[in-house]
Design a protein around this motif. Sequence first.
Motif, mmCIF file in Angstrom:
data_model
loop_
_atom_site.group_PDB
_atom_site.id
_atom_site.type_symbol
_atom_site.label_atom_id
_atom_site.label_comp_id
_atom_site.label_asym_id
_atom_site.label_seq_id
_atom_site.Cartn_x
_atom_site.Cartn_y
_atom_site.Cartn_z
ATOM 1 N N TRP A 32 0.852 -1.205 0.000
ATOM 2 C CA TRP A 32 0.000 0.000 0.000
ATOM 3 C C TRP A 32 0.876 1.239 0.000
ATOM 4 C CZ3 TRP A 32 -5.038 0.676 -0.839
ATOM 5 C CH2 TRP A 32 -5.605 1.903 -0.519
ATOM 6 N N TRP A 33 0.794 2.016 -1.064
ATOM 7 C CA TRP A 33 1.633 3.210 -1.198
ATOM 8 C C TRP A 33 0.871 4.497 -0.936
ATOM 9 C CZ3 TRP A 33 6.463 2.059 -0.990
ATOM 10 C CH2 TRP A 33 6.929 0.862 -1.530
ATOM 11 N N GLY A 34 -0.442 4.411 -0.751
ATOM 12 C CA GLY A 34 -1.238 5.606 -0.540
ATOM 13 C C GLY A 34 -1.323 5.997 0.924
ATOM 14 N N GLU A 40 -9.585 2.785 -1.610
ATOM 15 C CA GLU A 40 -9.124 2.696 -2.991
ATOM 16 C C GLU A 40 -10.305 2.667 -3.952
ATOM 17 O OE1 GLU A 40 -5.343 0.693 -4.728
ATOM 18 O OE2 GLU A 40 -6.840 -0.866 -4.453
ATOM 19 N N ASP A 41 -10.256 3.554 -4.936
ATOM 20 C CA ASP A 41 -11.290 3.612 -5.968
ATOM 21 C C ASP A 41 -10.768 2.843 -7.181
ATOM 22 O OD1 ASP A 41 -13.203 4.161 -7.848
ATOM 23 O OD2 ASP A 41 -13.137 6.335 -7.619
ATOM 24 N N GLN A 109 -5.862 15.368 -26.633
ATOM 25 C CA GLN A 109 -6.372 14.766 -27.872
ATOM 26 C C GLN A 109 -6.572 13.254 -27.753
ATOM 27 O OE1 GLN A 109 -3.406 14.228 -31.236
ATOM 28 N NE2 GLN A 109 -2.172 15.548 -29.892
ATOM 29 N N TYR A 110 -5.843 12.611 -26.849
ATOM 30 C CA TYR A 110 -5.992 11.172 -26.647
ATOM 31 C C TYR A 110 -6.763 10.907 -25.359
ATOM 32 C CZ TYR A 110 -2.340 10.947 -30.194
ATOM 33 O OH TYR A 110 -1.609 11.094 -31.358
ATOM 34 N N PRO A 111 -7.572 9.851 -25.325
ATOM 35 C CA PRO A 111 -8.362 9.561 -24.130
ATOM 36 C C PRO A 111 -7.471 9.211 -22.940
ATOM 37 C CG PRO A 111 -8.546 7.769 -25.730
ATOM 38 C CD PRO A 111 -7.835 8.881 -26.412
ATOM 39 N N GLN A 112 -7.752 9.848 -21.813
ATOM 40 C CA GLN A 112 -6.964 9.650 -20.603
ATOM 41 C C GLN A 112 -7.871 9.205 -19.458
ATOM 42 O OE1 GLN A 112 -4.020 12.974 -20.010
ATOM 43 N NE2 GLN A 112 -4.994 13.748 -21.868
ATOM 44 N N PHE A 113 -7.249 8.506 -18.498
ATOM 45 C CA PHE A 113 -8.008 7.936 -17.392
ATOM 46 C C PHE A 113 -7.152 7.933 -16.129
ATOM 47 C CE2 PHE A 113 -9.400 6.135 -21.378
ATOM 48 C CZ PHE A 113 -10.785 6.156 -21.295
ATOM 49 N N LYS A 114 -7.827 7.702 -15.000
ATOM 50 C CA LYS A 114 -7.138 7.440 -13.744
ATOM 51 C C LYS A 114 -7.823 6.272 -13.049
ATOM 52 C CE LYS A 114 -4.983 10.395 -11.174
ATOM 53 N NZ LYS A 114 -4.594 11.487 -10.255
ATOM 54 N N THR A 115 -7.039 5.485 -12.350
ATOM 55 C CA THR A 115 -7.576 4.436 -11.487
ATOM 56 C C THR A 115 -6.610 4.255 -10.337
ATOM 57 O OG1 THR A 115 -8.490 2.186 -11.414
ATOM 58 C CG2 THR A 115 -6.456 2.504 -12.668
ATOM 59 N N ASP A 116 -7.105 3.813 -9.198
ATOM 60 C CA ASP A 116 -6.251 3.637 -8.024
ATOM 61 C C ASP A 116 -5.622 2.250 -8.034
ATOM 62 O OD1 ASP A 116 -7.199 6.099 -7.374
ATOM 63 O OD2 ASP A 116 -8.138 5.515 -5.482
ATOM 64 N N ILE A 117 -4.313 2.223 -7.919
ATOM 65 C CA ILE A 117 -3.568 0.971 -7.804
ATOM 66 C C ILE A 117 -2.709 1.048 -6.545
ATOM 67 C CG2 ILE A 117 -1.891 -0.579 -8.864
ATOM 68 C CD1 ILE A 117 -4.294 -0.435 -10.593
ATOM 69 N N GLN A 118 -2.947 0.135 -5.618
ATOM 70 C CA GLN A 118 -2.174 0.071 -4.374
ATOM 71 C C GLN A 118 -2.142 1.421 -3.651
ATOM 72 O OE1 GLN A 118 0.771 -2.680 -6.874
ATOM 73 N NE2 GLN A 118 1.642 -2.225 -4.871
ATOM 74 N N GLY A 119 -3.281 2.096 -3.675
ATOM 75 C CA GLY A 119 -3.426 3.335 -2.938
ATOM 76 C C GLY A 119 -3.067 4.598 -3.684
ATOM 77 N N LEU A 120 -2.575 4.478 -4.922
ATOM 78 C CA LEU A 120 -2.178 5.647 -5.707
ATOM 79 C C LEU A 120 -3.042 5.789 -6.950
ATOM 80 C CD1 LEU A 120 1.727 5.299 -5.660
ATOM 81 C CD2 LEU A 120 0.293 6.674 -4.133
ATOM 82 N N GLY A 121 -3.467 7.011 -7.232
ATOM 83 C CA GLY A 121 -4.157 7.291 -8.479
ATOM 84 C C GLY A 121 -3.165 7.282 -9.627
ATOM 85 N N ILE A 122 -3.331 6.363 -10.559
ATOM 86 C CA ILE A 122 -2.415 6.235 -11.692
ATOM 87 C C ILE A 122 -3.083 6.809 -12.941
ATOM 88 C CG2 ILE A 122 -1.121 4.639 -13.144
ATOM 89 C CD1 ILE A 122 -0.071 4.882 -10.271
#
Length: 379
Positions: A32-34, A40-41, A109-122
């Motif tokens: 867990w790095w967060g 975690e979402d 211009q390119y589709p971007q996203f975020k998701t939480d991995i091991q406590g960090l939003g990537i």
Amino acid sequence: MMHSWLVLGLVVAAAAAGYDYRSQPDLYYDTWWGPEGKEEDTTIRPFRIEWDKKDIDDLVYRLKNRREFVPSLDDSAYRYGVNTHTFGFWLDYWANDYNFTAREQYLNQYPQFKTDIQGLGIHFIWIKPEVPEGKINIPVLMLHGFPGSVREFYDAIKEIQKATENKNFVLELIIPSLPGFGYSDYSNKEGLGAAEMAFIYKNLMNRLGHEKYFMQGGDWGSLITANMATFFPDEIIGYHNNMGVALTDAAFSMMSIASLNPSSIMSCDVVNRLYPLKNTFEQLTRDSGYFHVHATKPDTLGISVSDSPTALMAWLFQQVSICTRKANYDDPEGGLHRYRPEQLLDNLMFYWMPNKGPTSFRIYSNTFNLRNYHLGYLK
């Protein structure tokens, strides 16, 4: 000189002989790095780069109200670092000619996203192509390094996709920001280095539905993807990098011993890339000062680049110069004129706007330390 490197190589090999490289490294899939207590979402959320006007106004003010430089030495080119006789052009362009609105649109211009991995939003770019009948979809993880960002892939994406037009496959590109870089979160805990990031990206690829995939990495991305190929060989179909290094004791010993007869380990037409070792180590000594600062005192340097866009630009542009062409050392412009201004300034915005200069440095100290050497996974 040649014999001294031979002795050094043998000493390094002998010193490493006492370590047990057969045991499983002390690395974990779910570290867990967060922040503690954070939920975690795991959803995959659309993301857009948005620059606040007040932040842009503050940036422009700082650029225009910089202190006068101490002049660089006459005819010193880039041998003392950034040359102040030519550096002002870049600061003035950033303040006066860089179109923040147009560039923000370009970067979105390119589709971007975020998701939480091991406590960090990537943060990641995710380009999912249409898959015509008769073709297969191939996922490719692409990782940047320092002083880069996901921006370094923008000029290549269309070419990569175009290259598959007459093939029986299309490419699905997943291009993340490293933790502590760009719009990915940073950790306040020690230890998040290249090996630990390998687990984050394995988990990201699995979350996106990929149990097998290809990888490409440059600079830090090359080391992270090399670790992934080591840790998860059953998942990695193929791996390409543009900074191939072998950090093993055997490699260092071979490099030293082969200085007696370089053609015994490489073809004659590329011998001059490494030998004589005197030239190689002279260049490494001359140009690796930034590496030692990042690996030992990243937060001290971080204070200056967090407060001053001029300092951030000077530090990053110096690395762009020395890490691309040896000839830039003797060029008063440091070779920077080879790039379009927007290429370099877009990349700089991935550090300045989210204030990731200081946290990007920490990957060095979290990777190159005795703990990781003793773990032996580089072996």
